[in-house]
Design a protein around this motif. Sequence first.
Motif, PDB file in Angstrom:
ATOM      1  N   GLY A  26     142.982  -4.421  49.857  1.00  0.00           N
ATOM      2  CA  GLY A  26     141.581  -5.021  49.722  1.00  0.00           C
ATOM      3  C   GLY A  26     140.899  -4.808  50.784  1.00  0.00           C
ATOM      4  O   GLY A  26     139.431  -5.219  50.881  1.00  0.00           O
ATOM      5  N   LEU A  27     141.212  -4.010  51.770  1.00  0.00           N
ATOM      6  CA  LEU A  27     140.571  -3.548  53.004  1.00  0.00           C
ATOM      7  C   LEU A  27     140.252  -2.197  52.771  1.00  0.00           C
ATOM      8  O   LEU A  27     140.915  -1.231  52.354  1.00  0.00           O
ATOM      9  N   SER A  28     139.081  -1.689  53.496  1.00  0.00           N
ATOM     10  CA  SER A  28     138.593  -0.221  53.466  1.00  0.00           C
ATOM     11  C   SER A  28     139.628   0.554  54.541  1.00  0.00           C
ATOM     12  O   SER A  28     140.074  -0.069  55.285  1.00  0.00           O
ATOM     13  N   ASP A  29     139.412   1.774  54.312  1.00  0.00           N
ATOM     14  CA  ASP A  29     140.360   2.565  55.248  1.00  0.00           C
ATOM     15  C   ASP A  29     139.593   2.529  56.600  1.00  0.00           C
ATOM     16  O   ASP A  29     140.474   2.370  57.635  1.00  0.00           O
ATOM     17  N   TYR A  30     138.516   2.245  56.565  1.00  0.00           N
ATOM     18  CA  TYR A  30     137.789   2.031  58.067  1.00  0.00           C
ATOM     19  C   TYR A  30     138.159   0.763  58.600  1.00  0.00           C
ATOM     20  O   TYR A  30     138.468   0.929  59.884  1.00  0.00           O
ATOM     21  N   THR A  31     138.236  -0.101  58.080  1.00  0.00           N
ATOM     22  CA  THR A  31     138.686  -1.282  58.507  1.00  0.00           C
ATOM     23  C   THR A  31     140.289  -1.382  58.905  1.00  0.00           C
ATOM     24  O   THR A  31     140.659  -1.921  60.160  1.00  0.00           O
ATOM     25  N   LEU A  32     141.001  -0.861  57.984  1.00  0.00           N
ATOM     26  CA  LEU A  32     142.350  -0.479  58.287  1.00  0.00           C
ATOM     27  C   LEU A  32     142.681   0.001  59.605  1.00  0.00           C
ATOM     28  O   LEU A  32     143.424   0.031  60.549  1.00  0.00           O
ATOM     29  N   TYR A  33     142.047   1.178  59.856  1.00  0.00           N
ATOM     30  CA  TYR A  33     142.231   2.020  61.092  1.00  0.00           C
ATOM     31  C   TYR A  33     141.573   1.028  62.468  1.00  0.00           C
ATOM     32  O   TYR A  33     142.040   1.399  63.453  1.00  0.00           O
ATOM     33  N   GLY A  34     140.500   0.469  62.184  1.00  0.00           N
ATOM     34  CA  GLY A  34     139.775  -0.285  63.177  1.00  0.00           C
ATOM     35  C   GLY A  34     140.430  -1.692  63.494  1.00  0.00           C
ATOM     36  O   GLY A  34     140.089  -2.134  64.517  1.00  0.00           O
ATOM     37  N   CYS A  35     141.597  -2.190  62.741  1.00  0.00           N
ATOM     38  CA  CYS A  35     141.931  -3.494  62.954  1.00  0.00           C
ATOM     39  C   CYS A  35     143.250  -3.406  63.680  1.00  0.00           C
ATOM     40  O   CYS A  35     144.161  -2.759  63.622  1.00  0.00           O
ATOM     41  N   ALA A  36     143.292  -4.474  64.621  1.00  0.00           N
ATOM     42  CA  ALA A  36     144.427  -4.550  65.441  1.00  0.00           C
ATOM     43  C   ALA A  36     145.452  -5.428  64.386  1.00  0.00           C
ATOM     44  O   ALA A  36     145.041  -6.196  63.513  1.00  0.00           O
ATOM     45  N   LYS A  37     146.529  -5.590  64.490  1.00  0.00           N
ATOM     46  CA  LYS A  37     147.594  -6.085  63.659  1.00  0.00           C
ATOM     47  C   LYS A  37     148.626  -6.867  64.556  1.00  0.00           C
ATOM     48  O   LYS A  37     149.003  -6.226  65.659  1.00  0.00           O
ATOM     49  N   ALA A  38     149.326  -7.849  63.900  1.00  0.00           N
ATOM     50  CA  ALA A  38     150.219  -8.615  64.583  1.00  0.00           C
ATOM     51  C   ALA A  38     151.237  -9.201  63.709  1.00  0.00           C
ATOM     52  O   ALA A  38     151.151  -9.628  62.755  1.00  0.00           O
ATOM     53  N   TRP A  39     152.548  -9.526  64.563  1.00  0.00           N
ATOM     54  CA  TRP A  39     153.396 -10.427  64.091  1.00  0.00           C
ATOM     55  C   TRP A  39     153.465 -11.819  64.759  1.00  0.00           C
ATOM     56  O   TRP A  39     153.461 -11.496  66.080  1.00  0.00           O
ATOM     57  N   TYR A  40     153.438 -12.705  64.151  1.00  0.00           N
ATOM     58  CA  TYR A  40     153.508 -14.161  64.788  1.00  0.00           C
ATOM     59  C   TYR A  40     154.724 -14.698  64.099  1.00  0.00           C
ATOM     60  O   TYR A  40     155.377 -14.426  62.914  1.00  0.00           O
ATOM     61  N   ARG A  41     155.517 -15.827  64.813  1.00  0.00           N
ATOM     62  CA  ARG A  41     156.336 -16.711  64.156  1.00  0.00           C
ATOM     63  C   ARG A  41     156.339 -18.136  64.617  1.00  0.00           C
ATOM     64  O   ARG A  41     155.527 -18.225  65.742  1.00  0.00           O
ATOM     65  N   GLN A  42     156.732 -18.955  63.803  1.00  0.00           N
ATOM     66  CA  GLN A  42     156.834 -20.334  63.947  1.00  0.00           C
ATOM     67  C   GLN A  42     158.000 -20.922  63.512  1.00  0.00           C
ATOM     68  O   GLN A  42     158.389 -20.720  62.481  1.00  0.00           O
ATOM     69  N   ALA A  43     158.883 -21.497  64.862  1.00  0.00           N
ATOM     70  CA  ALA A  43     159.967 -22.179  64.412  1.00  0.00           C
ATOM     71  C   ALA A  43     159.768 -23.624  64.163  1.00  0.00           C
ATOM     72  O   ALA A  43     158.585 -24.006  64.481  1.00  0.00           O
ATOM     73  N   PRO A  44     160.841 -24.331  63.656  1.00  0.00           N
ATOM     74  CA  PRO A  44     160.745 -25.611  63.157  1.00  0.00           C
ATOM     75  C   PRO A  44     160.395 -26.391  64.560  1.00  0.00           C
ATOM     76  O   PRO A  44     161.168 -26.487  65.393  1.00  0.00           O
ATOM     77  N   GLY A  45     159.080 -27.356  64.429  1.00  0.00           N
ATOM     78  CA  GLY A  45     158.953 -28.306  65.430  1.00  0.00           C
ATOM     79  C   GLY A  45     158.152 -27.220  66.825  1.00  0.00           C
ATOM     80  O   GLY A  45     157.930 -28.023  67.876  1.00  0.00           O
ATOM     81  N   LYS A  46     157.887 -26.076  66.507  1.00  0.00           N
ATOM     82  CA  LYS A  46     157.305 -25.276  67.622  1.00  0.00           C
ATOM     83  C   LYS A  46     155.960 -24.698  67.097  1.00  0.00           C
ATOM     84  O   LYS A  46     155.570 -24.810  66.043  1.00  0.00           O
ATOM     85  N   GLU A  47     155.100 -24.482  68.111  1.00  0.00           N
ATOM     86  CA  GLU A  47     153.768 -23.834  67.635  1.00  0.00           C
ATOM     87  C   GLU A  47     153.974 -22.301  67.361  1.00  0.00           C
ATOM     88  O   GLU A  47     155.228 -21.596  67.581  1.00  0.00           O
ATOM     89  N   ARG A  48     152.977 -21.935  66.670  1.00  0.00           N
ATOM     90  CA  ARG A  48     153.126 -20.538  66.161  1.00  0.00           C
ATOM     91  C   ARG A  48     152.709 -19.603  67.551  1.00  0.00           C
ATOM     92  O   ARG A  48     151.907 -20.012  68.591  1.00  0.00           O
ATOM     93  N   GLU A  49     153.685 -18.478  67.670  1.00  0.00           N
ATOM     94  CA  GLU A  49     153.509 -17.648  69.015  1.00  0.00           C
ATOM     95  C   GLU A  49     153.544 -16.169  68.426  1.00  0.00           C
ATOM     96  O   GLU A  49     154.224 -15.765  67.455  1.00  0.00           O
TER      97      GLU A  49
END
Length: 122
Positions: A26-49
């Motif tokens: 659902g994103l244009s090629d222009y957006t896909l190439y211009g976007c930063a991307k990341a992986w986050y995780r959240q363990a039980p009882g902890k904040e997302r990091e």
Amino acid sequence: QVQVAESGGGSVLAGGSLKLSCRLSGLSDYTLYGCAKAWYRQAPGKEREMVSRVSSASTTTYDESVKGRFTISQDIARTTLYLQMNSLKTEDTAIYYCASCYGSGLMGFQYWGQGTQVTVSS
């Protein structure tokens, strides 16, 4: 409509490996190439990091806890983000989320997936 779909989670013994995938649509090629991307995780009882991030210039950063064990990458079309996780530890157990494009959303990213569970047992 933008869709972000993670996959590849599961249960693994400590020392094992998993590879997570995040499909963006659902994103244009222009957006896909211009976007930063990341992986986050959240363990039980902890904040997302943040676990790892790749900039639009393909610069990668990692949290100290995963350096040397995890590798972030994306396909040539930048529609799929990956996280190769090796030498997994029990403390890596969490729900892992894919985030893309800086914006006004959670943690400064505009688009988020629903998450995929990773469970590491000893």
